[in-house]
Design a protein around this motif. Structure first.
Motif, mmCIF file in Angstrom:
data_model
loop_
_atom_site.group_PDB
_atom_site.id
_atom_site.type_symbol
_atom_site.label_atom_id
_atom_site.label_comp_id
_atom_site.label_asym_id
_atom_site.label_seq_id
_atom_site.Cartn_x
_atom_site.Cartn_y
_atom_site.Cartn_z
ATOM 1 N N LYS A 194 0.827 -1.212 0.000
ATOM 2 C CA LYS A 194 0.000 0.000 0.000
ATOM 3 C C LYS A 194 0.859 1.260 0.000
ATOM 4 O O LYS A 194 0.547 2.225 -0.702
ATOM 5 C CB LYS A 194 -0.954 -0.001 1.198
ATOM 6 N N ARG A 195 1.939 1.258 0.778
ATOM 7 C CA ARG A 195 2.836 2.423 0.797
ATOM 8 C C ARG A 195 3.458 2.645 -0.586
ATOM 9 O O ARG A 195 3.565 3.771 -1.057
ATOM 10 C CB ARG A 195 3.934 2.247 1.851
ATOM 11 N N THR A 196 3.845 1.562 -1.241
ATOM 12 C CA THR A 196 4.437 1.654 -2.580
ATOM 13 C C THR A 196 3.425 2.190 -3.585
ATOM 14 O O THR A 196 3.745 3.076 -4.393
ATOM 15 C CB THR A 196 4.944 0.263 -3.028
ATOM 16 N N ILE A 197 2.207 1.682 -3.540
ATOM 17 C CA ILE A 197 1.158 2.140 -4.457
ATOM 18 C C ILE A 197 0.856 3.617 -4.221
ATOM 19 O O ILE A 197 0.729 4.394 -5.172
ATOM 20 C CB ILE A 197 -0.111 1.278 -4.316
ATOM 21 N N LYS A 198 0.759 4.021 -2.956
ATOM 22 C CA LYS A 198 0.484 5.430 -2.640
ATOM 23 C C LYS A 198 1.578 6.327 -3.217
ATOM 24 O O LYS A 198 1.285 7.345 -3.852
ATOM 25 C CB LYS A 198 0.385 5.628 -1.126
ATOM 26 N N LYS A 199 2.833 5.936 -3.044
ATOM 27 C CA LYS A 199 3.937 6.732 -3.595
ATOM 28 C C LYS A 199 3.834 6.840 -5.112
ATOM 29 O O LYS A 199 4.092 7.890 -5.688
ATOM 30 C CB LYS A 199 5.281 6.116 -3.210
ATOM 31 N N GLU A 200 3.454 5.750 -5.764
ATOM 32 C CA GLU A 200 3.303 5.768 -7.218
ATOM 33 C C GLU A 200 2.176 6.710 -7.637
ATOM 34 O O GLU A 200 2.327 7.483 -8.583
ATOM 35 C CB GLU A 200 3.054 4.361 -7.760
ATOM 36 N N PHE A 201 1.032 6.643 -6.960
ATOM 37 C CA PHE A 201 -0.086 7.537 -7.278
ATOM 38 C C PHE A 201 0.300 8.995 -7.053
ATOM 39 O O PHE A 201 -0.174 9.881 -7.760
ATOM 40 C CB PHE A 201 -1.326 7.195 -6.457
ATOM 41 N N GLU A 202 1.148 9.252 -6.076
ATOM 42 C CA GLU A 202 1.590 10.624 -5.805
ATOM 43 C C GLU A 202 2.489 11.157 -6.916
ATOM 44 O O GLU A 202 2.599 12.366 -7.097
ATOM 45 C CB GLU A 202 2.315 10.687 -4.455
ATOM 46 N N THR A 203 3.124 10.273 -7.673
ATOM 47 C CA THR A 203 4.015 10.714 -8.749
ATOM 48 C C THR A 203 3.279 10.943 -10.064
ATOM 49 O O THR A 203 3.847 11.522 -10.992
ATOM 50 C CB THR A 203 5.150 9.696 -9.006
ATOM 51 N N VAL A 204 2.033 10.506 -10.155
ATOM 52 C CA VAL A 204 1.252 10.686 -11.382
ATOM 53 C C VAL A 204 0.537 12.034 -11.304
ATOM 54 O O VAL A 204 -0.350 12.219 -10.478
ATOM 55 C CB VAL A 204 0.228 9.546 -11.575
ATOM 56 N N SER A 205 0.945 12.965 -12.153
ATOM 57 C CA SER A 205 0.330 14.295 -12.131
ATOM 58 C C SER A 205 -0.818 14.379 -13.125
ATOM 59 O O SER A 205 -0.889 13.602 -14.083
ATOM 60 C CB SER A 205 1.368 15.367 -12.471
#
Length: 135
Positions: free
Chosen positions: A114-125
């Motif tokens: 979940k932490r990894t997925i959240k970080k990925e979603f945060e990088t998608v602008s």
């Protein structure tokens, strides 16, 4: 775990359209261009406004505009407004609410994922999503 809900999907499409326009965009225009139900979309736009993603203006030439630059709005920002979370409250084995979260053998792995997925979603602008939509 459902990652993207219909509200987030509609919000992203609407925000990409709004960001591509130089003028405020009305709900009616969005509904016509994106084939979305008026009342549902109106509620989504109001939530985006309350969440600081959109600003609105009233009047004949009023509508919605981005409150921030597209590159400053992440997919996770949008998801968070609708309460979309990466929480997994159901047991992956029995599809029931989990009563044993503290002793679950998957819990540590799921938390890391979940932490990894959240970080990925945060990088998608939003800006990057606008480029993808044009392909």
């Amino acid at each position: 775990m459902k990652l993207i809900t219909r509200k987030t999907d509609y919000a992203v499409s609407s925000l990409c359209y709004i960001a591509s326009r130089k003028h405020p965009v009305s709900v009616t225009e969005l509904c016509g261009e994106l084939d979305m139900p008026y009342a549902f979309l109106r509620g989504i736009l109001q939530q985006l406004q309350l969440g600081g993603i959109l600003v609105s203006s009233k009047g004949k030439s009023g509508g919605f505009q981005l409150a921030r630059r597209p590159e400053d709005i992440s997919l996770y920002d949008i998801m968070s407004i609708f309460g979309d979370s990466l929480e997994n409250n159901g047991c992956v084995f029995k599809k029931l609410p989990c009563r044993k979260q503290k002793v679950c053998p998957l819990r540590k792995n799921l938390e890391r994922i979940k932490r990894t997925i959240k970080k990925e979603f945060e990088t998608v602008s939003l800006k990057s999503l606008m480029v993808i939509g044009k392909e």
